[in-house]
Design a protein around this motif. Structure first.
Motif, mmCIF file in Angstrom:
data_model
loop_
_atom_site.group_PDB
_atom_site.id
_atom_site.type_symbol
_atom_site.label_atom_id
_atom_site.label_comp_id
_atom_site.label_asym_id
_atom_site.label_seq_id
_atom_site.Cartn_x
_atom_site.Cartn_y
_atom_site.Cartn_z
ATOM 1 N N ALA A 237 0.874 -1.187 0.000
ATOM 2 C CA ALA A 237 0.000 0.000 0.000
ATOM 3 C C ALA A 237 0.906 1.230 0.000
ATOM 4 C CB ALA A 237 -0.929 -0.022 1.211
ATOM 5 N N TRP A 238 1.558 1.443 -1.147
ATOM 6 C CA TRP A 238 2.634 2.436 -1.237
ATOM 7 C C TRP A 238 2.202 3.825 -0.789
ATOM 8 C CZ3 TRP A 238 6.445 -0.740 -2.563
ATOM 9 C CH2 TRP A 238 6.206 -1.786 -3.464
ATOM 10 N N THR A 239 0.992 4.222 -1.155
ATOM 11 C CA THR A 239 0.545 5.593 -0.912
ATOM 12 C C THR A 239 -0.524 5.668 0.176
ATOM 13 O OG1 THR A 239 -1.005 5.342 -2.766
ATOM 14 C CG2 THR A 239 1.134 6.365 -3.237
ATOM 15 N N LEU A 240 -0.458 4.763 1.120
ATOM 16 C CA LEU A 240 -1.437 4.727 2.204
ATOM 17 C C LEU A 240 -1.512 6.076 2.924
ATOM 18 C CD1 LEU A 240 -3.341 3.150 4.127
ATOM 19 C CD2 LEU A 240 -1.304 2.460 5.409
ATOM 20 N N GLY A 241 -2.710 6.640 2.978
ATOM 21 C CA GLY A 241 -2.925 7.897 3.690
ATOM 22 C C GLY A 241 -2.514 9.137 2.937
ATOM 23 N N LEU A 242 -2.078 9.000 1.687
ATOM 24 C CA LEU A 242 -1.546 10.150 0.955
ATOM 25 C C LEU A 242 -2.479 10.652 -0.145
ATOM 26 C CD1 LEU A 242 2.196 9.060 0.630
ATOM 27 C CD2 LEU A 242 1.132 10.531 2.362
ATOM 28 N N GLY A 243 -3.683 10.092 -0.215
ATOM 29 C CA GLY A 243 -4.641 10.521 -1.219
ATOM 30 C C GLY A 243 -5.788 11.296 -0.582
ATOM 31 N N ASN A 244 -6.985 10.792 -0.755
ATOM 32 C CA ASN A 244 -8.151 11.446 -0.173
ATOM 33 C C ASN A 244 -8.076 11.503 1.346
ATOM 34 O OD1 ASN A 244 -9.402 11.908 -2.681
ATOM 35 N ND2 ASN A 244 -10.221 9.824 -2.712
ATOM 36 N N TYR A 245 -7.429 10.491 1.951
ATOM 37 C CA TYR A 245 -7.301 10.498 3.417
ATOM 38 C C TYR A 245 -6.556 11.745 3.882
ATOM 39 C CZ TYR A 245 -6.533 8.902 8.182
ATOM 40 O OH TYR A 245 -6.547 8.819 9.552
ATOM 41 N N ARG A 246 -5.502 12.105 3.185
ATOM 42 C CA ARG A 246 -4.713 13.270 3.578
ATOM 43 C C ARG A 246 -5.550 14.544 3.504
ATOM 44 N NH1 ARG A 246 -0.064 15.283 -0.429
ATOM 45 N NH2 ARG A 246 -1.947 15.247 -1.703
ATOM 46 N N PHE A 247 -6.380 14.660 2.465
ATOM 47 C CA PHE A 247 -7.197 15.865 2.327
ATOM 48 C C PHE A 247 -8.261 15.959 3.416
ATOM 49 C CE2 PHE A 247 -5.995 15.094 -2.246
ATOM 50 C CZ PHE A 247 -5.029 16.081 -2.274
ATOM 51 N N LYS A 248 -8.742 14.803 3.881
ATOM 52 C CA LYS A 248 -9.790 14.803 4.904
ATOM 53 C C LYS A 248 -9.238 14.896 6.324
ATOM 54 C CE LYS A 248 -13.410 12.266 2.422
ATOM 55 N NZ LYS A 248 -14.359 11.111 2.464
ATOM 56 N N HIS A 249 -8.077 14.239 6.551
ATOM 57 C CA HIS A 249 -7.600 14.091 7.927
ATOM 58 C C HIS A 249 -6.183 14.598 8.153
ATOM 59 C CE1 HIS A 249 -11.134 11.578 8.506
ATOM 60 N NE2 HIS A 249 -10.759 10.819 7.486
ATOM 61 N N GLY A 250 -5.493 15.008 7.105
ATOM 62 C CA GLY A 250 -4.105 15.418 7.251
ATOM 63 C C GLY A 250 -3.164 14.228 7.192
ATOM 64 N N ILE A 251 -1.871 14.512 7.366
ATOM 65 C CA ILE A 251 -0.852 13.478 7.296
ATOM 66 C C ILE A 251 -0.857 12.654 8.585
ATOM 67 C CG2 ILE A 251 1.621 13.008 7.161
ATOM 68 C CD1 ILE A 251 0.480 13.875 4.525
ATOM 69 N N THR A 252 -0.952 11.336 8.419
ATOM 70 C CA THR A 252 -0.926 10.411 9.553
ATOM 71 C C THR A 252 0.118 9.345 9.268
ATOM 72 O OG1 THR A 252 -3.294 10.752 9.916
ATOM 73 C CG2 THR A 252 -2.308 8.836 10.970
#
Length: 620
Positions: free
Chosen positions: A226-241
């Motif tokens: 899961a190379w880009t885990l958290g770096l797509g829509n998740y980042r826009f909704k919740h920020g960098i995790t």
């Protein structure tokens, strides 16, 4: 296929259904004058063949079927083989365009049973029907629930546990790409949105389907790459995790759902290692595993260490020790190298498998399996994986790495000549094409798809002619035959592939020397027309092999690739005719200077594993 007469004089009831299948399809004739067979479960695997009888004591039912295979070699023998591993088998990829027909899957199961393998993992990203999700596996050859139940029952009759392998985080690009799919499910193009409740409703449906379909409680839930885990829509909704925090959160929810259905998940381990790598790679972990990464894993969920690359026992030694820091049960997955193009890397498979399994044995790892992936279009037919599975089986039962022993056992278990499989590496191993990394060179692929008028690999090959090498392979594979239609189709494919590659290599030598108004240009035009016909011939035998073993879905990709190559050679023929007639001064794309592509300063090669990277410098 050699025929052996047998008579089941006294065997347990739960072996009979599998025995009848083996007898019907694998060269055993049930008759009263056959070898008298008795069998009973016991604490050890013991086989004694003497005086026209075969007595078998087995720990696992698959061992009974392995005992039968020895009758293909001799009638009188005695052995006491204690397997190194508790579970051993294969993961077969039915997601990368090629979906094995149930008939072919049953054939693979029978061969595996004769090898004594007790585990079959069915890798399906979206190629299984999921009630309420019509686009899940749509036009991809997905299995119905009844088909999977039938396969599960068939495997069980042979003493094989069929384990579903799905994806619950990444590798879901084909499932998520449809515009009709709820965008709330997506983090990135192939990764589910961690924390989104709709995602866990979907995973609940996946796990419920598995629980209702398969007898086993074991399930592989993926969660790798899961190379880009958290770096797509998740980042826009919740920020960098941090990725390890997302992994822990998501795994906790998935495990909770699995428990609801009494399922026991296992998962790939690479994401935990990638989070502490400076390059995002699995294998370049510095030092030890930090405690926060260890805490992110679930001690109840086995981690599967996958490694298809390394040939140094010391590397496996270090990486197994790093895995033990997690306190989770550990399994190992090797690879049979079916994913680099139309021909597998059998030699690489052997060089990596033996040191890996040796270290697994030393560290007491109880579950191992061989993966047979089909990256970039499933160009290598999964029948070829059987040779690698035999390597896994023979190490398990006898720790014998002698190639002559392997060949004898392979013919006993499959009915096919080992040479027809062992020499498939020769399609990729060309003189002077040494690899520069742990990835083998896949010459068969990039030579097959290289454009005739814009040869990307011209500076790498540097004028070397490999046509003689491939003409020799053509003769070699012309001599292989089988009374099993799918294997016969396999040999005919490789015979024609070798013929095509030989002609292609000859073209690479002649074409650059063609000049305006020259007979060489006219010769090259005729050669290009002939090669276009060979592409169509290759497509025909490839399609026949595909139809013998896979569902029809997915072959359209192979068709497009070969038809496109044939079309380019027709264009090349016309350009050469124009050059021969003096209508053009040169073919600029052919004559312009070329730069190295897959070679380094020392001339060592890397692979070129994607079709779209083999054919043009422009974007496909």
């Amino acid at each position: 296929m050699k025929q052996v007469k047998i008579f089941p004089e006294r065997i347990p009831e739960d072996l009979k259904a599998g025995l009848y299948e083996i007898a019907e399809h694998e060269g055993f004739c049930l008759c009263e004058e056959g070898v008298r067979i008795t069998a009973e479960p016991g604490e050890h695997f013991e086989v004694c063949g003497k005086n026209h009888t075969l007595n078998v004591r087995y720990q696992k039912r698959a061992q009974f079927f392995r005992a039968l295979s020895y009758l293909k070699e001799a009638e009188d023998f005695e052995m006491n083989q204690q397997p190194v591993f508790q579970h051993n088998g294969a993961m077969l990829d039915c997601s990368r365009n090629a979906v094995l027909t149930p008939q072919t899957f049953r054939l693979m199961l029978r061969k595996m049973a004769l090898m004594g393998l007790d585990t079959a993992m069915l890798y399906t990203e979206d190629t299984y029907e999921l009630p309420g999700h019509p686009y899940f596996g749509y036009l991809r050859g997905r299995y119905t629930q009844q088909e999977l139940r039938d396969l599960d029952q068939y495997a069980a009759s042979l003493g094989i546990e069929l384990i579903p392998c799905i994806q619950t985080l990444g590798h879901l690009e084909r499932a998520l790409h449809w515009p009709q799919i709820d965008s709330d499910l997506r983090d990135t193009a192939d990764i589910l949105m961690v924390g989104e409740e709709k995602v866990y409703v979907l995973i609940d449906q996946m796990l419920r389907f598995a629980a209702e379909t398969f007898q086993t409680q074991n399930i592989h839930i993926g969660m790798d790459e899961a190379w880009t885990l958290g770096l797509g829509n998740y980042r826009f909704k919740h920020g960098i995790t941090p990725a390890e925090k997302l992994m822990k959160q998501h795994l906790s929810r998935v495990h909770e759902i699995a428990k609801k259905y009494s399922l026991k998940p296992m998962m790939w381990s690479d994401m935990y290692f990638r989070t502490i790598s400076t390059t995002g790679s699995y294998y370049d972990v510095p030092g030890e595993i930090p405690q926060n990464i260890i805490d992110a894993a679930d001690e109840e969920i086995p981690l599967v260490y996958w490694d298809y690359y390394h040939e140094d026992p010391a590397f496996y030694d270090r990486f197994v020790r790093l895995h033990t820091a997690f306190h989770s049960p550990l399994a190992f997955a090797g690879g049979v190298w079916t994913w680099i193009g139309p021909a597998p890397a059998m030699d690489k498979m052997i060089r990596v498998t033996l040191p890996a399994l040796q270290k697994c044995a030393e560290y007491g790892i109880r579950r191992v399996f061989a993966t047979a992936w089909g990256d970039d279009g499933a160009e290598t037919n999964l029948l070829t994986a059987l040779y690698g599975l035999q390597v896994f089986a023979e190490f398990d039962y006898s720790q014998n790495d002698c190639l002559a022993h392997l060949a004898a056992r392979f013919e006993a278990c499959t009915g096919e000549k080992a040479d027809a499989f062992a020499h498939l590496s020769d399609f990729n191993n060309l003189p002077g094409t040494l690899p520069k990394t742990n990835d083998p060179v896949n010459a068969a692929k990039f030579l097959l798809y290289e454009d005739p008028l814009l040869p990307l690999f011209d500076a790498d090959i540097n004028g070397r002619d490999f046509s003689g090498h491939y003409y020799a392979l053509q003769k070699q594979y012309a001599a292989f035959h089988s009374d099993e239609p799918c294997f016969e189709a396999l040999y005919r494919f490789y015979e024609v592939l070798a013929e095509l590659l030989a002609a292609r290599c000859a073209w690479r030598i002649v074409a650059p020397s063609a000049q305006k108004n020259s007979p060489v240009a006219a010769q090259a035009a005729d050669s290009a027309k002939h090669i276009a016909e060979l592409y169509r011939k290759c497509k025909a035998v490839w399609q026949k092999l595909w139809e013998q073993t896979n569902r029809p879905y997915g072959f359209e990709i192979i068709d497009v690739r070969l038809s496109g190559a044939a079309g380019r050679f027709e264009t090349a023929a016309e350009q050469m005719r124009r050059l021969a007639r003096g209508e053009i001064d040169q073919i600029e794309t052919l004559s312009c200077p070329k730069l190295p592509y897959v070679t380094d300063e020392s001339g060592r090669f890397s692979g070129c594993y994607a079709w779209n990277q083999c054919i043009s410098a422009c974007r496909i």
